[in-house]
Design a protein around this motif. Structure first.
Motif, PDB file in Angstrom:
ATOM      1  N   ARG A 210     -37.079  13.166   1.011  1.00 42.48           N
ATOM      2  CA  ARG A 210     -36.896  13.415  -0.428  1.00 42.48           C
ATOM      3  C   ARG A 210     -37.686  12.382  -1.240  1.00 42.48           C
ATOM      4  NH1 ARG A 210     -31.027  12.907  -3.343  1.00 42.48           N
ATOM      5  NH2 ARG A 210     -31.568  13.799  -5.375  1.00 42.48           N
TER       6      ARG A 210
ATOM      7  N   HIS B  57     -40.435  10.839  -0.424  1.00 45.85           N
ATOM      8  CA  HIS B  57     -41.890  11.024  -0.392  1.00 45.85           C
ATOM      9  C   HIS B  57     -42.323  12.399  -0.857  1.00 45.85           C
ATOM     10  CE1 HIS B  57     -42.673   7.204   1.429  1.00 45.85           C
ATOM     11  NE2 HIS B  57     -41.784   7.451   2.389  1.00 45.85           N
ATOM     12  N   GLY B  58     -41.349  13.287  -1.035  1.00 41.47           N
ATOM     13  CA  GLY B  58     -41.695  14.601  -1.539  1.00 41.47           C
ATOM     14  C   GLY B  58     -42.417  15.465  -0.532  1.00 41.47           C
ATOM     15  N   ASN B  59     -42.259  15.244   0.766  1.00 44.13           N
ATOM     16  CA  ASN B  59     -42.802  16.176   1.755  1.00 44.13           C
ATOM     17  C   ASN B  59     -41.766  16.417   2.838  1.00 44.13           C
ATOM     18  OD1 ASN B  59     -42.910  14.073   3.608  1.00 44.13           O
ATOM     19  ND2 ASN B  59     -44.975  13.522   2.983  1.00 44.13           N
TER      20      ASN B  59
END
Lengths: 275, 99, 630
Positions: free
Chosen positions: B50, B52-54
């Motif tokens: 969450r 790092h958004g990947n």
């Protein structure tokens, strides 16, 4: 919820959920290690895992949340329970420490480790949370996104994991399967062994002989009327499930003899009277 | 609330699991504590994902689960066969290496 | 002629080899062979001597090189011989007196079943001594030196069935080893200083070396000489060496062995000339030994031991003379040769007396023997007159010259040394008169031997008396011959010679010498000629008792070296046991104890190991954080 995930801070609802369920998770973990009975530990661990599943969902990992409930709580924990049932209650369940200083060392190391870990996290300046909104919507959903990664970037790892699972299944079977280490002895060999030992050269006597019953749990009678335990199969002997009818038979015999005596006696009296 | 709290929670659960490994003698409970530590790691991975958004973090957590499942299968099989051989599930009884 | 030099050594060496390896088949003829080969050596020596006399004084040295003995690069020693006037003198003495002693031994050892072996050893002794004096380098000299030590060991302990003889041989060998060490050290210093051992280069280049080094070499050579020549402080073996057969004593004391030290010092004259300190020590050693030996000789009742003390004293004269430098070298050698004659004669005479007295050695049990052994009496008496320096006899000339040279040393030293030598002459006269009176004069004090048989003194066989007569002739004539035939001129090219300037005139010294001799003889006559000699020795004064114990030399050695050595080794053992073993055992105990503690960590519980792992992980995290923070 996905919109909020991009935000730096979480919603107050999520915060509430975190503090409440987080407490439950910690308590569950503590109970796991402190409960005396393994069954209780397993149940507490299952509770903690369910809470973690909720946290996965809250963090946007929908697929993992579901997998956590299905695989972990549903399959793995049940496997644990099966093994607990198989092993049963043992002395190992006692919470009394047997190694000198072990508990203090463990707690000291745990405290140190935890403090250092927390210090490390606090030190890492984790301020920016990118959120999962973009990543989840890139392929039309969380599951699709994961699938895209698994079958492209991580395809080899996935294949190897499959091989690992197969190996683990085979390994478990190998470990728990008990092979017969020697050939079963034939009738001939058994009779030869009996002759060599010199005891009970003929086959064992059948149960129920002269016993007025022919059930397998009734010992045959010897000529003097005492029961021969050898006639009853080993398992029943060990269980102590032998029915002894000898006293009953003896009593019957006695009554019969008395009755015949009486009749014969009366007959003799009559003969004497007629003479 | 800062999502970094999930990491603190993961650290806490991991430590509790580790201490459990050290203080329990029943091999099954020790094994459960190991599972607890693995789950704490998974939580950390998901949180990192969450952050790092990947989705790579979630992939790692997924693989961890798969490996953990395999491990549980083999580990429990070992515990069962040890129990059958020695009639004990205590890890302290397996101290034959000591002279 | 040079090629004959090797034969000088070769003849007795061949004799030794044949006699020692030949076995019993030579038992009947071995002694003749040994004597013949010694005589052959003497004949060769005479031939060489004649040849040498025919040459001019400066061209008399002869050399013969056989082969390179140690052919190592930069360390080279040749088996090579040098025969100059000094060596020639020694060769004649050794072979001449040696041959006479061989002849004497034929009779003396007649009843000894190991006579063949005895002659083999005698030949070996002569060969080693010849090698010593003929060597042209110090290393070969050392070889001969050790050969002499070996032969003396074998001969002193010849009657090895007697524990005293075996012990005496061992003692002589060990004390000699101390001296040998001095010689080897001297040779090492020489090699590092001059890079060679050969006499010629070493002695020619003494000017190149520093005085300190030369003094060191000189003192080490003196130590060697002390060992071989029985000088203080290494004198203790000589008296005990009397345990050997009497011919051996004669050989050791007259012709070989003890003269080696004098030879070494005179041969190394150039080194000593350049090191006055070493020279002074030499004279002091000589003076001390001179008195020491004389005093010991006064107190001994054993005829051979009295003569042994006399030898020590006379060698002291020679060493003193050699220490005086060029004014004394020639007279040291001259006295050595005359001493060789009369001391050999005296010992052979003593052996003859013992031969007739059932091997009795105590002079208090002799007495009145002059009628029974006339030849022995006359020859012994002539030797006696020679040694006390009766005017006209050999000892008179040589000793007088030494006393004169001692005074000529000059200054206070000269007066002290001169007085000591004069005193020594008086004591010599005293103890020799004592020996003479107790043995040949007075009433019979014979005692039956241990078998209860009374002795039947008789004259010895011809084979023994003839050598004694010849030696007596030498004792009488040698001094005068040397004096008038020019012994000084003969040796001067080798040793150098300087006229000393004595504060006293030669006539005054001679008068004084004769006067002290008369005093010594008179004193002895008063004590032993006028009064009967008690058979059992009186208790005597403190000095007498000390002198009977060889002036406490063995007690001194025991107290200083034996006890000291024992204490040293004990303390070393103590240090070894406590300190060295303590460290070793302590280390072992520490490792063992530590391991015992560490072992407890290995309790076999997997959880304990897990704690260690967990703790290690915590430490690793701490280290990582710390590194990142820094």
């Amino acid at each position: 919820m996905s919109a909020n995930l991009a935000a730096y801070a979480t919603s107050s609802g999520e915060a509430f959920q975190f503090w409440v369920l987080g407490t439950v998770a910690v308590v569950g973990a503590l109970c796991t290690i402190l409960m005396r009975k393994a069954v209780h530990s397993a149940l507490c661990l299952a509770g903690t895992m369910i809470v973690l599943a909720v946290f996965y969902l809250a963090n946007g990992a929908y697929f993992l949340g579901i997998v956590q409930i299905v695989v972990y709580t549903g399959a793995i924990m049940m496997l644990f329970l099966f093994v607990v049932m198989l092993v049963g209650v043992t002395a190992a369940d006692s919470l009394k420490e047997t190694i000198k200083g072990q508990r203090w060392w463990a707690v000291a190391c745990g405290l140190g480790f935890g403090i250092l870990l927390a210090a490390g996290i606090g030190n890492a300046s984790l301020k920016d949370f990118a959120g999962l909104g973009a990543a989840n919507s890139a392929y039309g959903g969380n599951v699709e996104g994961l699938a895209a990664l698994i079958f492209t970037k991580y395809v080899f790892a996935f294949e190897i994991t499959g091989a690992l699972l197969i190996t683990a299944a085979v390994g478990a079977m190998v470990l728990t399967h008990r092979e017969r280490t020697e050939r079963a002895r034939t009738q001939r060999e058994l009779s030869e062994q009996r002759v060599r030992e010199g005891k009970h050269v003929p086959p064992l006597p059948a149960p129920g002989v002269y016993a007025r019953h022919n059930a397998v749990d009734i010992a045959g009678l010897l000529p003097d009327g005492t029961p021969a335990e050898l006639t009853v199969m080993q398992t029943l002997r060990k269980r102590g499930q032998i029915r002894d009818v000898s006293t009953e038979a003896m009593a019957d015999l006695k009554a019969l003899e008395q009755r015949s005596e009486e009749r014969l006696g009366r007959d003799r009296d009559e003969e004497e009277a007629t003479r | 609330m800062n999502p970094v709290n999930y990491l603190y929670l993961a650290a806490l659960l991991f430590t509790i699991g580790a201490v459990g490994v050290l203080i329990r003698r029943n091999a099954i409970v020790v094994f459960m504590c190991v599972e607890l530590m693995l789950n704490a790691c998974n939580l950390a991975f998901v949180t990192f994902s969450r952050m790092h958004g990947n989705l790579d973090g979630q992939i790692i957590a997924f693989f961890t689960m798969v490996v953990a499942a395999a491990e549980v299968v083999v580990g429990l099989a070992i515990i069962v066969s040890v129990f059958r051989a020695r009639h004990s599930a205590s890890v302290d009884d397996a101290s034959l290496m000591k002279l | 002629m040079e090629n004959l030099i090797a034969l000088l050594i070769g003849a007795p060496l061949l004799g030794a080899a044949v006699l020692l390896c030949g076995g019993r088949r030579l038992d009947r003829s071995g002694h003749w062979l040994g004597t013949l080969l010694a005589a052959a050596s003497f004949v060769i020596a005479l031939a060489l001597f004649a040849d040498m006399l025919g040459k001019s004084a400066d061209d008399r040295a002869m050399f013969q090189r056989l082969y390179t003995w140690i052919p190592v690069e930069g360390f080279r020693a040749d088996m090579a011989f040098q025969l100059d006037q000094l060596s020639m003198t020694f060769v004649l003495l050794i072979t001449g007196v040696g041959t006479l002693i061989h002849i004497y031994s034929i009779g003396y050892m007649e009843h000894d079943e190991r006579r063949r072996r005895f002659f083999g050893y005698l030949n070996l002794f002569v060969a080693a001594m010849l090698l010593l004096v003929l060597a042209d380098n110090y290393l070969l000299l050392y070889f001969g030196w050790e050969g002499v030590g070996l032969a003396s060991y074998l001969l002193i302990g010849f009657w090895q069935h007697k524990p005293t003889a075996a012990t005496a041989a061992k003692k002589a060998f060990l004390v000699n080893r101390v001296g040998d060490m001095g010689l080897s050290i001297a040779i090492m210093i020489m090699f590092t200083t001059f890079g060679t051992f050969t006499f010629g280069p070493v002695l020619a280049e003494t000017g190149q070396a520093s005085e300190g080094k030369l003094t060191a070499i000189g003192l080490m050579l003196l130590l060697a000489a002390c060992g071989k020549s029985a000088q203080v402080p290494l004198q203790s073996w000589l008296g005990d060496a009397m345990e050997g057969p009497t011919p051996v004593s004669a050989l050791i004391h007259a012709a070989t062995m003890v003269t080696a030290g004098v030879y070494l010092i005179v041969r190394s004259a150039d080194i000593f000339n350049a090191a006055p300190d070493a020279q002074l020590v030499v004279t002091v050693v000589g003076a001390v030994t001179l008195l020491f030996g004389a005093i010991v000789g006064c107190a001994k009742d054993d005829i051979k031991k009295a003569l042994a003390g006399s030898t020590m004293s006379q060698i002291g004269y020679m060493i003193l003379a050699a220490g005086l430098g060029p004014i004394g070298y020639v007279f040291a050698i001259m006295h050595l040769v005359t001493h060789g004659f009369f001391k050999a004669g005296l010992f052979l005479g003593a052996g003859s007396v013992m031969h007739g007295m059932n091997d009795e050695v105590d002079m208090r049990r002799y007495g009145g023997l002059r009628k029974y052994m006339p030849v022995t009496f006359v020859t012994f008496g002539l030797g006696y007159l020679a040694i006390i320096g009766f005017p006209g006899l050999s000892g008179f000339f040589s000793k007088d010259k030494i006393i004169e040279a001692a005074f000529a040393k000059g200054g206070t030293e000269g007066w002290i040394l001169g007085s000591v030598t004069l005193l020594g002459a008086a004591i010599t006269a005293y103890y020799m008169t004592r020996v003479m009176l107790m043995t040949f004069f007075g009433e019979k004090r014979w005692q039956p031997d241990e078998n209860g048989e009374p002795p039947h003194p008789h004259e010895s066989p011809k084979s023994m008396t003839i050598p004694m007569v010849l030696l007596a002739v030498g004792s009488v004539a040698a001094g005068a011959y040397f004096e008038f035939a020019g012994f000084v001129e003969w040796l001067e090219p080798v040793t150098g010679f300087a006229h000393g300037h004595s504060p006293l005139s030669a006539a005054a010294v001679t008068t004084a010498t004769v006067a002290v001799m008369v005093i010594g003889v008179g004193l002895a006559y008063l004590q032993y000629g006028r009064k009967p000699v008690p058979v059992v020795a009186p208790r005597g004064s403190l000095l007498t008792r000390a002198a009977r114990r060889d002036l406490l030399q063995d007690d001194f050695n025991h107290a200083v070296f034996v006890t000291g050595g024992t204490h040293l080794t004990r303390s070393l053992v103590y240090v070894d046991h406590t300190l060295v073993d303590g460290v070793v055992n302590g280390t072992a105990a520490a490792v063992g104890g530590l391991s015992g503690r560490l072992r407890k960590l290995q309790n076999g519980y997997v959880r304990s190991y897990a704690v260690s792992m967990f703790g290690g992980t915590a430490v690793l995290i701490a280290a990582t954080l710390l590194m990142r923070a820094v």
